[in-house]
Design a protein around this motif. Structure first.
Motif: not given
Length: 355
Positions: A338-355
């Motif tokens: 669950a922790t791994h999935d949450a961090f992966r979702q956060l990474d995806t979210l921050f990457s999308a915002r940065a783009a």
């Protein structure tokens, strides 16, 4: 008894415990029993230079021939006095989670196993043990003496022995005996007893060894006891408790369960307690308890019945302890995922915002 030190492997096994077979033994690159043919394991037979599995004859041999074949293969190929490795190979093959009606898959799977490099076999046997541990941790903790070698970095001599025993056991029909979906047919024979007794006799060199009750005698005794009981005693609704103070690998209980099933009884209703002094024989009993499907109230205790009258209670306490340990591992693994999935979702979210 302390839990076996297999934390990392057991946690990894969570993801594979429900698969048809452990990854290292699943027929990668070859048609699997479910019809798929996906090769992704660089250690499989295909990548080792075998593009297909050559014919490999198998025959369901009688128990004495089976044990003799396994012992001969081990001592001729390896020459080591270790019993844990060949006994563990037979145990892992017996515990292989792929089962089919009438063991129809046995010939195909035997061809695949026989073609595998020794290190792939050792890895696969470790995963079989880990996956079975997740189902019955208390039994596989007792079986640890014949599986700890899967954690070792085996030398070439021992690996030759692993491969030789694998082929000998397959050739003698181990998967035909233990690959049936119906536990009645899996309980037709005590392969662990024949394996261990023959290994002991070979290592002794003097004809001394371990002797278990002949299966024909055990079958006769079980049927006499079962038929001599009243209908109420034979299959009570609340179940009975059976205790074998010198169990060996469980041959008497095998006969009792077969007699019970032939008369419409259900071994899952009853308690089965096997007590055994020798750790190797007790490990075989623990494996047999799973193969024969004695049920959730079947336990194995290692100890001296004459010196310790409390072994049955200790066995059930050990069962509760190991199941709690297993459940904690499951919780840790679920939290980690669950922790791994949450961090992966956060990474995806921050990457999308940065783009």
């Amino acid at each position: 008894m302390a839990p076996s030190d297999l934390g990392s492997r057991l946690t990894a096994a969570l993801a594979s415990a429900q698969r048809p077979a452990p990854a290292a033994l699943a027929p990668a690159g070859h048609a699997q029993p479910d019809g798929t043919a996906d090769c992704s394991d660089p250690g499989c037979a295909r990548h080792a230079g075998t593009t297909d599995c050559p014919p490999f004859p198998i025959t369901r041999r009688r128990g004495s021939d089976f044990g003799e074949s396994v012992a001969d293969a081990w001592y001729r190929s390896c020459g080591s006095s270790r019993m844990d490795i060949p006994a563990g190979v037979v145990a892992a093959l017996a515990l292989c989670p792929i089962k089919s009606p009438g063991a129809l898959h046995a010939a195909q799977l035997s061809r695949y196993f026989a073609a595998q490099p020794p290190r792939v076999l050792a890895k696969g046997y470790a995963e079989v043990y880990a996956a079975t541990w997740m189902l019955r941790p208390e039994l596989m903790d007792v079986a640890a003496p014949i599986f700890r070698w899967t954690e070792e970095d085996l030398d070439e001599q021992a690996l030759r022995g692993v491969a030789a025993v694998t082929r000998a056991a397959l050739r003698a029909g181990v998967l035909q005996y233990t690959g049936d979906k119906d536990p009645y047919y899996r309980s037709d024979i005590d392969l662990m007893s024949w394996t261990i007794t023959n290994l002991r006799h070979h290592s002794s060199r003097r004809g001394l060894g371990e002797y278990h009750t002949p299966p024909e005698v055990a079958d006769m005794m079980a049927r006499l006891l079962y038929d001599g009981a009243s209908d109420a005693d034979a299959e009570p609704g609340r179940g009975q408790s059976f205790n074998e103070p010198a169990a060996g690998t469980g041959g008497m209980f095998r006969s009792m369960v077969q007699a019970m099933r032939e008369r419409g009884g259900d071994p899952h209703k009853h308690e089965w307690v096997m007590q055994e002094l020798d750790p190797i024989a007790a490990a075989g009993a623990a494996v047999n308890t799973v193969v024969w499907d004695l049920g959730p109230k079947a336990v194995v205790a290692v100890g001296n019945t004459l010196a310790d009258s409390d072994l049955s209670q200790q066995a059930f306490a050990h069962q509760r302890k190991m199941q709690a340990h297993r459940d904690r591992l499951r919780g840790v693994a679920a939290f980690a995922k669950a922790t791994h999935d949450a961090f992966r979702q956060l990474d995806t979210l921050f990457s999308a915002r940065a783009a």
